[in-house]
Every structure is written in C-alpha cells, then in structure tokens.
Design a protein around this motif. Structure first.
Motif, PDB file in Angstrom:
ATOM      1  N   LEU A  67       0.833  -1.194   0.000  1.00  0.00           N
ATOM      2  CA  LEU A  67       0.000   0.000   0.000  1.00  0.00           C
ATOM      3  C   LEU A  67       0.867   1.243   0.000  1.00  0.00           C
ATOM      4  CD1 LEU A  67      -2.645  -0.899   2.734  1.00  0.00           C
ATOM      5  CD2 LEU A  67      -3.038  -0.738   0.274  1.00  0.00           C
ATOM      6  N   SER A  68       0.405   2.272  -0.696  1.00  0.00           N
ATOM      7  CA  SER A  68       1.061   3.577  -0.573  1.00  0.00           C
ATOM      8  C   SER A  68       0.585   4.193   0.740  1.00  0.00           C
ATOM      9  CB  SER A  68       0.679   4.486  -1.742  1.00  0.00           C
ATOM     10  OG  SER A  68      -0.683   4.873  -1.643  1.00  0.00           O
ATOM     11  N   GLN A  69       1.278   5.215   1.181  1.00  0.00           N
ATOM     12  CA  GLN A  69       0.901   5.845   2.437  1.00  0.00           C
ATOM     13  C   GLN A  69      -0.474   6.498   2.308  1.00  0.00           C
ATOM     14  OE1 GLN A  69       4.075   7.585   4.634  1.00  0.00           O
ATOM     15  NE2 GLN A  69       2.749   9.104   5.558  1.00  0.00           N
ATOM     16  N   SER A  70      -0.784   7.087   1.162  1.00  0.00           N
ATOM     17  CA  SER A  70      -2.102   7.722   1.004  1.00  0.00           C
ATOM     18  C   SER A  70      -3.215   6.678   0.977  1.00  0.00           C
ATOM     19  CB  SER A  70      -2.145   8.607  -0.239  1.00  0.00           C
ATOM     20  OG  SER A  70      -1.857   7.862  -1.388  1.00  0.00           O
ATOM     21  N   GLU A  71      -2.972   5.511   0.385  1.00  0.00           N
ATOM     22  CA  GLU A  71      -3.971   4.439   0.401  1.00  0.00           C
ATOM     23  C   GLU A  71      -4.210   3.953   1.829  1.00  0.00           C
ATOM     24  OE1 GLU A  71      -3.134   2.321  -3.935  1.00  0.00           O
ATOM     25  OE2 GLU A  71      -1.817   1.847  -2.238  1.00  0.00           O
ATOM     26  N   LEU A  72      -3.122   3.788   2.556  1.00  0.00           N
ATOM     27  CA  LEU A  72      -3.228   3.338   3.942  1.00  0.00           C
ATOM     28  C   LEU A  72      -3.945   4.385   4.798  1.00  0.00           C
ATOM     29  CD1 LEU A  72      -2.603   1.207   6.069  1.00  0.00           C
ATOM     30  CD2 LEU A  72      -0.350   2.265   6.354  1.00  0.00           C
ATOM     31  N   ALA A  73      -3.647   5.656   4.566  1.00  0.00           N
ATOM     32  CA  ALA A  73      -4.296   6.733   5.331  1.00  0.00           C
ATOM     33  C   ALA A  73      -5.815   6.666   5.184  1.00  0.00           C
ATOM     34  CB  ALA A  73      -3.773   8.093   4.872  1.00  0.00           C
ATOM     35  N   GLN A  74      -6.286   6.379   3.982  1.00  0.00           N
ATOM     36  CA  GLN A  74      -7.734   6.262   3.762  1.00  0.00           C
ATOM     37  C   GLN A  74      -8.301   5.053   4.501  1.00  0.00           C
ATOM     38  OE1 GLN A  74      -7.820   6.211  -0.543  1.00  0.00           O
ATOM     39  NE2 GLN A  74      -8.344   8.388  -0.621  1.00  0.00           N
ATOM     40  N   LEU A  75      -7.579   3.958   4.511  1.00  0.00           N
ATOM     41  CA  LEU A  75      -8.068   2.741   5.170  1.00  0.00           C
ATOM     42  C   LEU A  75      -8.163   2.890   6.688  1.00  0.00           C
ATOM     43  CD1 LEU A  75      -6.167  -0.058   3.206  1.00  0.00           C
ATOM     44  CD2 LEU A  75      -8.632   0.391   3.175  1.00  0.00           C
ATOM     45  N   VAL A  76      -7.223   3.625   7.272  1.00  0.00           N
ATOM     46  CA  VAL A  76      -7.200   3.750   8.736  1.00  0.00           C
ATOM     47  C   VAL A  76      -7.747   5.092   9.228  1.00  0.00           C
ATOM     48  CG1 VAL A  76      -5.320   2.081   9.015  1.00  0.00           C
ATOM     49  CG2 VAL A  76      -4.777   4.514   8.817  1.00  0.00           C
ATOM     50  N   PHE A  77      -8.237   5.917   8.301  1.00  0.00           N
ATOM     51  CA  PHE A  77      -8.847   7.201   8.638  1.00  0.00           C
ATOM     52  C   PHE A  77      -7.913   8.106   9.443  1.00  0.00           C
ATOM     53  CE2 PHE A  77     -12.288   4.081   8.266  1.00  0.00           C
ATOM     54  CZ  PHE A  77     -13.003   4.638   7.207  1.00  0.00           C
ATOM     55  N   LYS A  78      -6.686   8.218   8.953  1.00  0.00           N
ATOM     56  CA  LYS A  78      -5.696   9.088   9.594  1.00  0.00           C
ATOM     57  C   LYS A  78      -5.197  10.110   8.575  1.00  0.00           C
ATOM     58  CE  LYS A  78      -5.519   6.914  13.501  1.00  0.00           C
ATOM     59  NZ  LYS A  78      -6.215   7.525  14.612  1.00  0.00           N
ATOM     60  N   ASP A  79      -4.843  11.301   9.070  1.00  0.00           N
ATOM     61  CA  ASP A  79      -4.237  12.272   8.168  1.00  0.00           C
ATOM     62  C   ASP A  79      -2.775  11.896   7.934  1.00  0.00           C
ATOM     63  OD1 ASP A  79      -2.645  13.339  10.294  1.00  0.00           O
ATOM     64  OD2 ASP A  79      -4.290  14.657  10.865  1.00  0.00           O
ATOM     65  N   GLN A  80      -2.184  12.491   6.905  1.00  0.00           N
ATOM     66  CA  GLN A  80      -0.814  12.121   6.512  1.00  0.00           C
ATOM     67  C   GLN A  80       0.223  12.322   7.624  1.00  0.00           C
ATOM     68  OE1 GLN A  80       0.338  10.526   3.906  1.00  0.00           O
ATOM     69  NE2 GLN A  80      -1.567  10.405   2.758  1.00  0.00           N
ATOM     70  N   PRO A  81       0.234  13.483   8.304  1.00  0.00           N
ATOM     71  CA  PRO A  81       1.250  13.662   9.358  1.00  0.00           C
ATOM     72  C   PRO A  81       1.131  12.623  10.487  1.00  0.00           C
ATOM     73  CG  PRO A  81       0.282  15.772   8.766  1.00  0.00           C
ATOM     74  CD  PRO A  81      -0.530  14.718   8.071  1.00  0.00           C
ATOM     75  N   THR A  82      -0.096  12.329  10.904  1.00  0.00           N
ATOM     76  CA  THR A  82      -0.300  11.342  11.962  1.00  0.00           C
ATOM     77  C   THR A  82       0.157   9.969  11.502  1.00  0.00           C
ATOM     78  OG1 THR A  82      -2.177  12.599  12.836  1.00  0.00           O
ATOM     79  CG2 THR A  82      -2.027  10.262  13.465  1.00  0.00           C
ATOM     80  N   LEU A  83      -0.229   9.601  10.284  1.00  0.00           N
ATOM     81  CA  LEU A  83       0.165   8.297   9.764  1.00  0.00           C
ATOM     82  C   LEU A  83       1.681   8.199   9.602  1.00  0.00           C
ATOM     83  CD1 LEU A  83      -0.698   5.519   8.836  1.00  0.00           C
ATOM     84  CD2 LEU A  83      -0.959   6.445   6.530  1.00  0.00           C
ATOM     85  N   THR A  84       2.309   9.268   9.179  1.00  0.00           N
ATOM     86  CA  THR A  84       3.774   9.267   9.035  1.00  0.00           C
ATOM     87  C   THR A  84       4.435   8.966  10.372  1.00  0.00           C
ATOM     88  OG1 THR A  84       3.717  10.796   7.170  1.00  0.00           O
ATOM     89  CG2 THR A  84       5.786  10.671   8.396  1.00  0.00           C
ATOM     90  N   ARG A  85       3.940   9.589  11.458  1.00  0.00           N
ATOM     91  CA  ARG A  85       4.504   9.331  12.788  1.00  0.00           C
ATOM     92  C   ARG A  85       4.313   7.864  13.184  1.00  0.00           C
ATOM     93  NH1 ARG A  85       2.306  14.326  13.659  1.00  0.00           N
ATOM     94  NH2 ARG A  85       0.471  13.543  14.749  1.00  0.00           N
ATOM     95  N   ILE A  86       3.136   7.323  12.915  1.00  0.00           N
ATOM     96  CA  ILE A  86       2.867   5.921  13.260  1.00  0.00           C
ATOM     97  C   ILE A  86       3.797   5.007  12.470  1.00  0.00           C
ATOM     98  CG2 ILE A  86       1.156   4.057  13.107  1.00  0.00           C
ATOM     99  CD1 ILE A  86      -1.005   6.247  13.628  1.00  0.00           C
ATOM    100  N   ILE A  87       3.948   5.271  11.187  1.00  0.00           N
ATOM    101  CA  ILE A  87       4.817   4.443  10.337  1.00  0.00           C
ATOM    102  C   ILE A  87       6.270   4.558  10.781  1.00  0.00           C
ATOM    103  CG2 ILE A  87       5.713   4.141   7.992  1.00  0.00           C
ATOM    104  CD1 ILE A  87       2.844   4.957   7.060  1.00  0.00           C
ATOM    105  N   ASP A  88       6.702   5.757  11.143  1.00  0.00           N
ATOM    106  CA  ASP A  88       8.071   5.933  11.647  1.00  0.00           C
ATOM    107  C   ASP A  88       8.317   5.051  12.877  1.00  0.00           C
ATOM    108  OD1 ASP A  88       8.673   7.773   9.663  1.00  0.00           O
ATOM    109  OD2 ASP A  88       8.428   9.534  10.963  1.00  0.00           O
ATOM    110  N   ILE A  89       7.353   5.023  13.788  1.00  0.00           N
ATOM    111  CA  ILE A  89       7.487   4.204  15.001  1.00  0.00           C
ATOM    112  C   ILE A  89       7.529   2.725  14.639  1.00  0.00           C
ATOM    113  CG2 ILE A  89       6.282   3.456  17.104  1.00  0.00           C
ATOM    114  CD1 ILE A  89       5.228   6.433  17.250  1.00  0.00           C
ATOM    115  N   LEU A  90       6.620   2.302  13.755  1.00  0.00           N
ATOM    116  CA  LEU A  90       6.569   0.889  13.362  1.00  0.00           C
ATOM    117  C   LEU A  90       7.804   0.480  12.569  1.00  0.00           C
ATOM    118  CD1 LEU A  90       2.778   0.586  12.462  1.00  0.00           C
ATOM    119  CD2 LEU A  90       3.957  -0.333  14.491  1.00  0.00           C
ATOM    120  N   THR A  91       8.399   1.414  11.857  1.00  0.00           N
ATOM    121  CA  THR A  91       9.647   1.141  11.131  1.00  0.00           C
ATOM    122  C   THR A  91      10.797   0.959  12.123  1.00  0.00           C
ATOM    123  OG1 THR A  91       8.869   2.376   9.212  1.00  0.00           O
ATOM    124  CG2 THR A  91      11.231   2.033   9.371  1.00  0.00           C
TER     125      THR A  91
END
Length: 143
Positions: free
Chosen positions: A52-76
């Motif tokens: 998934l691209s980050q924008s596709e994932l953002a739509q699936l989890v109902f998160k804005d891009q900055p919030t999702l980026t922080r979550i992905i950074d932590i999971l990375t």
C-alpha cells in the motif's frame, strides 16, 4: 428528529467510540503488546493488503498524513514495517510488513479478537444486523 435528539445520539456515538478505544488501549498496555491501537490498525491493514502507498493506507485507517507518518516511523523503528520505493513514482513509497511485523499480527490477532468480543457481549445476531444497518446508513449519508 429534533436538534436536541440529534445532539444526544451524536454524543452517545462519540462516547461509545471513545470508550471502545480507551478499553482496547488499556488492554494493549496491560497485556504488554508493545503497540498502540492506532499502530495495530496500520499493521492489520498492511497484513490484509499487499504494498500500500501511504495515502492508500491513510484512507483505510482514517488518519491524516502527518499522523500516519509518525505511526509508520514508530513501526519502522520497531522493525514491523518497511518502506519500499514505489516502482512507478520515485517520490513515494509502498509500505509492507516485515517478517517481524507479520509475526506480531499473527501473535496479536486472537488476543485482540477477545478484546473486541467484550464490547459485543450481551448482543444477539439481530442486534448486530441492526447496528450494522444503522452505521452503514450514517456512513452513506455522509458520502
């Protein structure tokens, strides 16, 4: 429906959604899952979808891009998620679960399922169907 009734039902919906998330977060912490509810949603959705691209994932989890980026950074950093260069767009990445991330999802799925079941206690099949119908109607009204 009057404005007062609408406000009352909206409050109940918001209150319940918050309670479900708070309950789940408490259980995640008590059981030492090492992730948050929001991180789980990302892992779960990545486990169910390939690349998934980050924008596709953002739509699936109902998160804005900055919030999702922080979550992905932590999971990375936890080595559960990996960013791979997008083959057609050098400016973006595709997200994929690592082997460790796949193991985490497999390990937590049954435990998270039992956490969800607590919220549904004392409801029968008719309750579920009516609840689903109502939520889908609200969702469709807002498209």
């Amino acid at each position: 429906m009057t404005q007062e009734q609408f406000s009352k039902y909206s409050f109940l919906l918001d209150r319940t959604a918050r309670r479900v998330k708070q309950y789940a977060q408490r259980k995640f912490k008590l059981n030492d899952f090492d992730i948050t509810v929001d991180q789980w949603l990302v892992l779960k959705n990545l486990s169910e979808n390939d690349l998934l691209s980050q924008s596709e994932l953002a739509q699936l989890v109902f998160k804005d891009q900055p919030t999702l980026t922080r979550i992905i950074d932590i999971l990375t950093k936890k080595q559960y998620v990996e960013r791979k260069p997008h083959p057609q767009d050098r400016r973006s990445f595709q997200l994929v679960l690592t082997e460790s991330g796949q193991q985490k999802v497999s390990e937590l799925k049954p435990q998270i399922s039992s956490i969800r079941e607590k919220a549904w206690e004392n409801l029968n099949e008719e309750d579920f169907e009516e609840f689903k119908r109502i939520l889908n109607t609200i969702y469709t009204n807002l498209e």
